[in-house]
Design a protein around this motif. Structure first.
Motif, short mmCIF file in Angstrom:
data_model
loop_
_atom_site.label_atom_id
_atom_site.label_comp_id
_atom_site.label_asym_id
_atom_site.label_seq_id
_atom_site.Cartn_x
_atom_site.Cartn_y
_atom_site.Cartn_z
N ALA A 150 -4.17 3.04 1.83
CA ALA A 150 -4.42 3.36 0.42
C ALA A 150 -5.46 4.43 0.31
O ALA A 150 -5.05 5.29 -0.63
CB ALA A 150 -4.82 1.87 -0.33
N SER A 196 -4.09 -3.16 -4.58
CA SER A 196 -5.69 -3.30 -4.31
C SER A 196 -6.06 -4.81 -4.52
O SER A 196 -6.71 -5.21 -3.30
CB SER A 196 -6.68 -2.63 -5.20
OG SER A 196 -7.95 -2.99 -4.99
N ILE A 211 -4.51 -6.46 -1.53
CA ILE A 211 -5.03 -6.08 -0.04
C ILE A 211 -6.31 -6.81 -0.04
O ILE A 211 -6.88 -7.47 1.20
CB ILE A 211 -5.20 -4.53 -0.17
CG1 ILE A 211 -4.10 -3.81 -0.04
CG2 ILE A 211 -6.20 -4.08 1.27
CD1 ILE A 211 -4.23 -2.34 -0.21
N ALA A 248 0.82 -1.38 -0.01
CA ALA A 248 -0.01 0.02 0.01
C ALA A 248 0.92 1.39 -0.32
O ALA A 248 0.64 2.22 -0.59
CB ALA A 248 -0.94 0.20 1.32
#
Length: 157
Positions: free
Chosen positions: A77, A52, A55, A43
């Motif tokens: 983020a 993304s 995550i 991030a």
């Protein structure tokens, strides 16, 4: 297992500096334990598009602590990119406020411009703004009443 660039998956040393999504993917395939920690590094050091999906994947890890770090990564983020991807919005919404997603949701509401929020987050922003305003008014009234009561008690003694 220590990586060639100073990442030690066994101890967690250096994982907050992880900047290689491919290394995270390989660690995931190996079943490493500190994937949530490492995704915070992604991030910080990778584009939102690169970080993304990792995550979101880390948000589904079996270890609650590492899952919590993945939610922390989503908050970072939001702060760093001033936006989130649809999959991160969906993951935060699915987890909901009040738990591990509470702070990342608040980070999103704070750092992502309203126009970039998904519809659920826009409704959440309005709810939080109204609740906070009502709470401020309530506290102002309570403090005013307490001050008045102290003044009355001070004069009557």
């Amino acid at each position: 297992m220590a990586g060639s660039r100073g990442w030690d998956w066994e101890s967690g040393e250096g994982l907050l500096r992880l900047d290689d999504p491919g290394e995270w993917d390989a660690a995931f395939e190996r079943g490493e334990e500190r994937l949530g920690t490492a995704v915070i590094g992604l991030a910080f050091h990778c584009s939102l598009a690169e970080a993304s999906p990792r995550i979101a994947r880390a948000m589904r890890l079996p270890d609650a602590g590492q899952r919590g770090f993945a939610f922390t990564a989503a908050g970072h983020a939001a702060r760093l990119n001033r936006e989130l991807t649809p999959e991160l919005y969906a993951a935060l919404r699915a987890e909901g406020p009040g738990g591990v997603a509470e702070h990342p949701i608040r980070d999103t509401l704070t750092f992502v411009p309203f126009r970039k929020l998904s519809p659920w987050f826009k409704r959440r922003w309005v709810y939080v703004a109204v609740r906070d305003k009502l709470q401020a008014w309530w506290l102002r009234c309570v403090y005013g009443i307490e001050d008045a009561w102290r003044a009355v008690r001070g004069h009557s003694s």
